[in-house]
Write an enzyme that holds these catalytic residues in place. Structure first.
Site, PDB file in Angstrom:
ATOM      1  N   HIS A 242       0.816  -1.216   0.000  1.00 42.75           N
ATOM      2  CA  HIS A 242       0.000   0.000   0.000  1.00 42.75           C
ATOM      3  C   HIS A 242       0.862   1.284   0.000  1.00 42.75           C
ATOM      4  O   HIS A 242       0.826   2.078  -0.923  1.00 42.75           O
ATOM      5  CB  HIS A 242      -0.892   0.058   1.249  1.00 42.75           C
ATOM      6  CG  HIS A 242      -1.726  -1.140   1.506  1.00 42.75           C
ATOM      7  ND1 HIS A 242      -2.886  -1.445   0.806  1.00 42.75           N
ATOM      8  CD2 HIS A 242      -1.596  -2.129   2.426  1.00 42.75           C
ATOM      9  CE1 HIS A 242      -3.418  -2.546   1.290  1.00 42.75           C
ATOM     10  NE2 HIS A 242      -2.671  -2.988   2.266  1.00 42.75           N
TER      11      HIS A 242
HETATM   12  O1  RIB Z   1      -5.170  -0.123   4.961  1.00 41.27           O
HETATM   13  C1  RIB Z   1      -3.795  -0.127   4.690  1.00 41.27           C
HETATM   14  C2  RIB Z   1      -3.104   0.948   5.474  1.00 41.27           C
HETATM   15  O2  RIB Z   1      -3.281   0.702   6.865  1.00 41.27           O
HETATM   16  C3  RIB Z   1      -1.573   0.959   5.259  1.00 41.27           C
HETATM   17  O3  RIB Z   1      -1.085   2.267   5.427  1.00 41.27           O
HETATM   18  C4  RIB Z   1      -1.072   0.088   6.371  1.00 41.27           C
HETATM   19  O4  RIB Z   1       0.273   0.402   6.759  1.00 41.27           O
HETATM   20  C5  RIB Z   1      -2.018   0.470   7.481  1.00 41.27           C
HETATM   21  O5  RIB Z   1      -1.544   1.671   8.078  1.00 41.27           O
END
Ligand code: RIB
Ligand code: CA
Length: 312
Positions: A242
């Site tokens: 992500h």
């Molecule tokens: O939903 C994914 C996000 O939530 C990413 O930033 C992961 O590191 C968590 O913080």
């Protein structure tokens, strides 16, 4: 070319770690500091993990600031079930020699935006938006001085990952997200719609191990651990990286595509708390407030990651 000044607001988190390493490996970016926020794990661990990651990159000089230890309104929700008890399970990183700065992260954000030329500093939130929302509440004048906010958070067609309606970062602090999305700043969003297309592969992880440096071996271990949750949940193979999407966008924006739309945050309903309501089809006359990404050149993304991580 003058490096782009950025502040990374983060809740490490394996994917945060890869994003921070990518930023520190990229000459296009000048990382002014890391501001840690409570999210994946409590604040004391997100601060410690931020320090560990900077040391791993050979950049222990990067200032790390401790921020908010809980959301603006709600109790903290963490994600040890995804990231492990340390937040960086999968790699055994040594205790850092450096310590966090004395200044609170929110004040660092405010002071930096006020002291740097207006429009020259980009904020890169990778976790709940508590620090950014608190800074905008405390110092509304900074909104006009922010060059851009490029954040990982939200979801629309991909729906939620922590509830049926909401993505984790926005769910944890919807009030802070509401402040950010109503700030009038230039906002670019990396939602699950795009990050769920940025999936690691066994070949990519094996390629990192073949490079065999402390950084590439650590990233291989972190992503090996990180992927187990998503593979079990969604099936298939690979973990969605992500947060590095935020940094990759700053370096190579043409890897991504999306649409400039209105995005509103649900703050009233418990059922849909933290939902990012994106007017993708323009069915309202609400103002367009964010560039909401939906697609990524996956191979180009992972090629960039490998190319940069091998330099550390
Ligand atoms: O939903 C994914 C996000 O939530 C990413 O930033 C992961 O590191 C968590 O913080
Ligand atoms: Ca994160």
């Amino acid at each position: 070319m003058t490096p782009r000044k950025i502040i990374i607001d983060t809740d490490p988190g394996q994917d945060d770690a890869v994003a921070i390493l990518l930023a520190l490996a990229s000459p296009e970016l000048d990382v002014l500091g890391l501001t840690a926020v409570a999210g994946n794990v409590p604040l004391d661990l997100t601060v410690l993990n931020s320090l560990k990651i900077c040391a791993l990159a050979g950049r222990a000089d990067t200032p790390v600031f401790a921020g908010c230890d809980r959301p603006l309104r709600h109790d903290l929700v963490t994600a040890e079930h995804v990231h492990g008890s340390t937040g960086l399970d999968g790699a055994d990183l040594p205790a850092p020699a450096a310590t966090a700065q004395d200044q609170h992260a929110v004040d660092f954000i405010i002071d930096t935006l006020r002291s740097q030329d207006a429009g020259t500093v980009t904020l890169c939130p990778l976790g709940p938006l508590t620090n950014i929302g608190a800074a905008l509440q405390k110092a509304p004048d900074i909104a006009d001085r922010i060059a851009e906010i490029v954040l990982m958070g939200g979801a629309y067609f991909e729906v939620g990952n922590i509830t049926p309606a909401a993505e984790f970062n926005i769910f944890v602090d919807p009030e802070a997200a509401d402040i950010v999305f109503k700030s009038g700043c230039k906002i670019t969003v990396m939602p699950l719609d795009v990050t769920h297309k940025a999936l690691t592969s066994r070949a990519w992880i094996d390629g990192l191990r073949a490079i065999d440096t402390p950084v590439t071996n650590a990233v291989a271990g972190l992503t090996d651990f990180f992927e187990r949750f998503d593979v079990a949940k969604y099936g298939g193979t690979g973990a969605p990286l992500h947060d590095p999407c935020v940094i990759a966008y700053l370096i190579q924006p043409d890897l991504f595509s999306g649409r400039h739309v209105n995005v509103e945050i649900e703050t009233a309903s418990e059922l849909t708390r933290g939902m990012t309501v994106a007017d993708w089809w323009g069915v309202t006359d609400r103002p367009k407030t964010a560039m909401f990404m939906g697609d990524v050149d996956r191979d180009g993304y992972f090629d960039l990651l490998t190319e940069r991580l091998r330099t550390l």
